[in-house]
Design a protein around this motif. Structure first.
Motif, PDB file in Angstrom:
ATOM      1  N   PRO A  78       0.337  -0.798   0.268  1.00  0.00           N
ATOM      2  CA  PRO A  78      -0.108  -0.054  -0.353  1.00  0.00           C
ATOM      3  C   PRO A  78       1.114   1.311  -0.079  1.00  0.00           C
ATOM      4  O   PRO A  78       1.856   1.098   1.056  1.00  0.00           O
ATOM      5  CB  PRO A  78      -0.693  -0.448   1.254  1.00  0.00           C
ATOM      6  CG  PRO A  78      -0.753  -1.713   1.688  1.00  0.00           C
ATOM      7  CD  PRO A  78       0.653  -2.655   1.103  1.00  0.00           C
ATOM      8  N   THR A  80       6.038   9.133   1.333  1.00  0.00           N
ATOM      9  CA  THR A  80       7.352   9.547   2.087  1.00  0.00           C
ATOM     10  C   THR A  80       7.404   9.133   3.086  1.00  0.00           C
ATOM     11  O   THR A  80       8.202   9.469   4.223  1.00  0.00           O
ATOM     12  CB  THR A  80       6.802  11.333   2.607  1.00  0.00           C
ATOM     13  OG1 THR A  80       5.650  11.004   3.505  1.00  0.00           O
ATOM     14  CG2 THR A  80       5.574  11.830   1.400  1.00  0.00           C
ATOM     15  N   SER A  81       6.973   7.697   3.685  1.00  0.00           N
ATOM     16  CA  SER A  81       7.803   6.719   4.807  1.00  0.00           C
ATOM     17  C   SER A  81       9.401   7.072   5.082  1.00  0.00           C
ATOM     18  O   SER A  81       9.894   6.908   3.615  1.00  0.00           O
ATOM     19  CB  SER A  81       7.387   5.130   3.925  1.00  0.00           C
ATOM     20  OG  SER A  81       8.188   5.150   5.129  1.00  0.00           O
ATOM     21  N   THR A 113      -0.739  11.398   2.758  1.00  0.00           N
ATOM     22  CA  THR A 113      -2.031  12.006   2.185  1.00  0.00           C
ATOM     23  C   THR A 113      -2.754  11.093   3.465  1.00  0.00           C
ATOM     24  O   THR A 113      -2.504  10.170   4.091  1.00  0.00           O
ATOM     25  CB  THR A 113      -2.509  10.024   1.388  1.00  0.00           C
ATOM     26  OG1 THR A 113      -1.609   9.030   2.050  1.00  0.00           O
ATOM     27  CG2 THR A 113      -1.721  10.577  -0.082  1.00  0.00           C
ATOM     28  N   GLY A 146       0.480   5.682  -0.120  1.00  0.00           N
ATOM     29  CA  GLY A 146      -0.873   6.544  -0.270  1.00  0.00           C
ATOM     30  C   GLY A 146       1.202   7.859  -1.201  1.00  0.00           C
ATOM     31  O   GLY A 146       0.899   8.261  -2.065  1.00  0.00           O
ATOM     32  N   HIS A 172       0.424   5.023  10.223  1.00  0.00           N
ATOM     33  CA  HIS A 172       1.656   4.941  10.579  1.00  0.00           C
ATOM     34  C   HIS A 172       1.596   5.633  11.423  1.00  0.00           C
ATOM     35  O   HIS A 172       2.147   6.178  12.636  1.00  0.00           O
ATOM     36  CB  HIS A 172       3.247   5.435   9.921  1.00  0.00           C
ATOM     37  CG  HIS A 172       3.411   7.050  10.132  1.00  0.00           C
ATOM     38  ND1 HIS A 172       3.763   7.856  10.502  1.00  0.00           N
ATOM     39  CD2 HIS A 172       2.103   7.747   8.416  1.00  0.00           C
ATOM     40  CE1 HIS A 172       3.534   9.146  10.160  1.00  0.00           C
ATOM     41  NE2 HIS A 172       2.950   9.262   9.153  1.00  0.00           N
ATOM     42  N   SER A 209       5.517  16.837   5.767  1.00  0.00           N
ATOM     43  CA  SER A 209       5.540  15.810   4.378  1.00  0.00           C
ATOM     44  C   SER A 209       4.014  15.798   4.144  1.00  0.00           C
ATOM     45  O   SER A 209       3.607  15.613   3.258  1.00  0.00           O
ATOM     46  CB  SER A 209       5.682  14.657   4.733  1.00  0.00           C
ATOM     47  OG  SER A 209       4.397  13.945   5.495  1.00  0.00           O
TER      48      SER A 209
END
Ligand SMILES: Cc1cc2nc3c(=O)[nH]c(=O)nc-3n(C[C@H](O)[C@H](O)[C@H](O)COP(=O)(O)OP(=O)(O)OC[C@H]3O[C@@H](n4cnc5c(N)ncnc54)[C@H](O)[C@@H]3O)c2cc1C
Length: 557
Positions: A135, A140-141, A210, A137, A217, A205
Motif C-alpha cells: 500500500p 513519504t515514509s 495522504t 499513499g 503510521h 511532509s
C-alpha cells in the motif's frame, strides 16, 4: 486526479521543478564543510535515471490481464519511471539506494484503484495468485514503510491510492468529514476550508503525504498539541482486506469492547488498506500566533513545556531546540549577512541577560478563537518567564511558519556534496526524557565519529522537543555528517543501530510518529514483548491469511 508522479523527484524530495536556492551559496557550503571538519565538500551526484536498469517484470500475462480487467489498462503502470518511483520511500537510507541506482526493490507494476470495491477485488486477485501488495499513499515514509520488499513472494505490485482522493462528505453538524484515503494534505485542507473547517494535521511532509498514510503510521502533525495525532482525530475507517471489508463504525465513543479502529491505526498496511476514513475536524482558527522565546538551557525549556502541559495551557505547538540546534540555525541564518549594529546590540543584550552558548530557542504557536488563543499565549508567557525565558516576539515564529515545509529540500543538495543528513525521533515520559536525550545524543555522536571517513571530520547532532503531553514528550534528532562514500549504507546502519539501541535502553519508543516499517522492525519485539507480537501476528493471519500485504513491515522477521 491525485499528484502526477512525474512532477515529483523519484530519488529525492519534493517537486522536480523546485529551484535549488543553495546551488550558488559558496559561503554556506564552506561554512558547512568547516563545521564538519571536511577540507572540502565533494561532488557526489546521484546516478541519472537513463543509466539505470530495472529487474524484469515478474508478472505473467495472465496476472497483467487480470489486473487490467479490474482497474482498466491505463491504471496498471509498469513503465520504468513508475516502478522506480515506487521502489522505496523517502528516508536517507532509501535515497542512498535510489541515488546509487539500486532499483532491486522496484515493484513489478503500480496499480491505481479508484474505489473500495476495486481495492477489494485487487486484494482477492493478488491473494489467489501469490502477489505481494504494497500500500502506498504519498510514499513519504522514512522508515522503509513502502519499500517493494516481497517477503517470500516472487511477484509484487504497489497499490498507489492517490487516485482515491475525493472528499465524500463534510458533516457540518457533527464536525466530521469523510474522505477517501489517497487524498493529500493540501487537497483535503482546501475542501475543508470551503466549509469553514480544518483537520490541522500538518506533518512536514504535508504537501505529498495522504490521509491513509497518516492513519497507517499514526502520524503527528506539527500542531498536534492542539489538533491531536491520527488516533485523536480518526473517528472510523474502512479497511479493505484480502478477507473482505472491515468497517470500524463512526460513533464518537463506545464501550463496546476493544475498538476495531485501533487495529487500523499504525497497522502500516499489513492488515489491510484504508480506503475511506471519517475524521474529526475543527472550525478554522481566527488567530494563528507563532512567536519565539529564549531559555537559558534545555532543562529550563523542557520544564516550561512540562508546566504548560500539566497546567492545561492549550498551545498548538511548543517546539524547543537544544543548544546545538539553536546555535546551528543562528549561525546558518547569519551566513553571508553583514554583521550589523543591531546584531551586535542583540548579542550584547543576550550576554547581559546571561544567555550563553547553552541558550535554547523555543517556538510557541497559539491558534483558535481570538480570546482563547490570546489567553493561552498569556498563560504560556507567564510560565516561560517563570523559567527565566526571554520573549523574542513574532519574527522567529513567522520565519518558522514561512519555511515549515521547505527544510526537507536541503537534504538533496547536501547529499550531492558528500554530506549525509538524517533524522530520528522517539518519546518518553518526563522523568526519563533527560537521560534519553543525553544517551541518544551521545550514541549518535560516537557512532558518527566511528564511521566518518577522515581524521578530524565530525558530525553535528541537534535535537528538539517536537510534541508534548502532560506526562512526557517526543524528541526529534537531526544529524549531519560527512558521508563514508565507499560504505554509505554500512555507515547509516551503524549510526541507526547505535541510536535505536540507546533509545530502547533508556525507555523511549522506537518511534513517536514515523512508524516502524522495515527500519525499526528489528527492535519492535523489545517494545511490544513476544506476546504482543504474537497477538499482532494473529490479527494479521485473520485478515491477511496468505500474508500478501506489505511484507517485512512492522513485525519482526
Ligand atoms: C521530509 C519529511 C518530513 C516528515 N515529517 C513528518 C511529520 O512531521 N509527522 C509525521 O507524522 N511524519 C512525518 N514524516 C513521515 C511521513 O511523511 C509520514 O509518515 C506520512 O504521514 C506518511 O504518509 P504517506 O501518505 O506518504 O504514507 P506512505 O509513506 O505512502 O505510507 C506510510 C505507511 O502507511 C501505509 N499506507 C499508506 N497508505 C495506506 C492506506 N491507505 N492504507 C493502509 N496503509 C497505508 C504504507 O504501506 C506505509 O507502511 C515525514 C517524512 C518526510 C520525508
Amino acid at each position: 486526479m491525485g499528484i502526477d508522479r512525474t512532477k515529483i523527484r523519484w530519488n529525492g524530495w519534493g517537486w522536480a521543478a523546485h529551484k535549488d536556492d543553495l546551488a550558488d551559496r559558496e559561503d554556506l557550503w564552506a561554512w558547512l564543510a568547516a563545521e564538519l571538519g571536511m577540507p572540502a565538500l565533494l561532488a557526489t551526484p546521484g546516478r541519472a535515471f537513463e543509466e539505470l536498469s530495472l529487474p524484469p517484470c515478474a508478472l505473467s500475462l495472465e496476472d497483467r490481464h487480470g489486473l487490467n480487467g479490474i482497474v482498466g489498462v491505463e491504471h496498471v503502470r509498469d513503465d520504468a519511471y513508475e516502478r522506480a518511483f515506487h521502489a522505496l520511500g523517502r528516508s536517507y537510507y532509501d535515497l542512498l539506494r535510489l541515488r546509487a541506482g539500486d532499483l532491486s526493490l522496484a515493484p513489478d507494476a503500480v496499480i491505481y484503484p479508484r474505489g473500495t470495491e476495486e481495492v477489494l477485488t485487487i486484494l482477492a486477485f493478488a491473494a489467489a495468485r501469490d502477489i505481494a501488495v504494497i500500500p502506498y499513499g504519498g510514499g513519504t515514509s522514512v522508515v522503509g514503510g513502502v519499500s517493494g520488499s516481497r517477503g517470500g513472494f516472487k511477484k509484487a505490485i504497489t497499490m498507489d491510492l492517490s487516485a482515491m482522493d475525493r472528499v465524500i462528505d463534510v458533516d457540518t453538524v457533527s464536525g466530521t468529514a469523510t474522505a477517501e484515503a489517497g487524498i493529500a494534505g493540501p487537497a483535503l485542507e482546501k475542501a475543508l476550508e470551503a466549509k469553514g473547517f480544518t483537520l490541522g494535521h500538518t506533518p512536514q511532509s504535508f504537501e505529498f503525504s495522504t490521509l491513509g498514510g497518516w492513519i497507517g503510521h499514526r502520524g503527528a502533525g506539527q500542531g498536534s498539541n492542539r489538533y491531536g495525532r491520527a488516533e485523536d482525530w480518526l473517528v472510523g475507517a474502512k479497511l479493505a482486506t484480502p478477507r473482505g471489508l472491515l468497517a470500524t463504525g463512526d460513533v464518537p465513543a463506545s464501550a463496546a469492547g476493544p475498538q476495531l479502529k485501533d487495529l487500523v491505526l499504525g497497522s502500516e498496511g499489513i492488515f489491510g488498506i484504508v480506503t475511506e476514513a471519517t475524521i474529526r475536524v475543527h472550525s478554522r482558527p481566527e488567530v494563528s500566533d507563532y512567536r519565539g522565546y529564549l531559555f537559558h538551557d534545555f532543562e529550563s525549556g523542557m520544564a516550561a513545556i512540562r508546566a504548560a502541559m500539566q497546567e492545561d495551557v492549550s498551545a498548538t505547538m511548543l517546539r524547543l531546540s537544544d543548544a546545538g540546534e539553536t546555535r546551528f540555525y543562528r549561525a546558518y541564518g547569519r551566513i553571508g549577512k553583514k554583521r550589523t549594529i543591531s546584531h551586535r546590540l542583540s548579542d550584547l543584550y543576550l550576554e547581559m541577560r546571561r544567555f550563553d552558548d547553552k541558550a535554547c530557542a523555543l517556538i510557541a504557536g497559539f491558534e483558535g478563537r481570538g480570546k482563547a488563543a490570546s489567553s493561552a499565549r498569556r498563560q504560556f508567557d507567564a510560565i516561560a518567564r517563570r523559567f527565566g525565558a526571554l520573549a523574542l516576539g513574532h519574527r522567529m515564529g513567522e520565519r518558522w511558519q514561512q519555511g515549515r515545509f521547505q527544510a526537507p529540500y536541503l537534504r538533496d543538495p547536501m547529499m550531492d556534496r558528500g554530506v549525509g543528513v538524517d533524522t530520528l525521533e522517539t518519546a518518553a515520559s518526563w522523568s526519563k526524557l533527560g537521560a534519553l536525550y543525553a544517551a541518544t545524543r551521545a550514541a549518535l555522536k560516537t557512532a558518527i565519529l566511528q564511521t566518518v571517513p577522515r581524521e578530524g571530520a565530525k558530525g553535528i547532532v541537534m535535537c528538539h522537543v517536537s510534541h508534548s503531553y502532560p506526562d512526557g514528550a517526543s524528541l526529534y534528532f537531526t544529524y549531519i555528517f560527512p558521508r563514508a562514500l565507499d560504505s554509505d549504507i554500512a555507515q547509516w546502519k551503524a549510526i541507526k543501530k547505535a541510536a535505536t539501541d540507546a533509545i530502547v535502553a533508556n525507555g523511549g519508543t522506537v518511534s513517536h510518529h514515523h512508524g516502524v516499517g522495515e527500519d525499526h522492525a528489528p527492535w519492535i519485539a523489545q517494545e511490544k514483548g513476544m506476546l504482543g507480537i504474537e497477538a499482532l501476528r494473529a490479527v494479521k493471519t485473520a485478515l491477511d491469511p496468505s500474508g500478501i500485504l506489505n511484507p517485512g513491515k512492522l513485525l519482526p522477521r
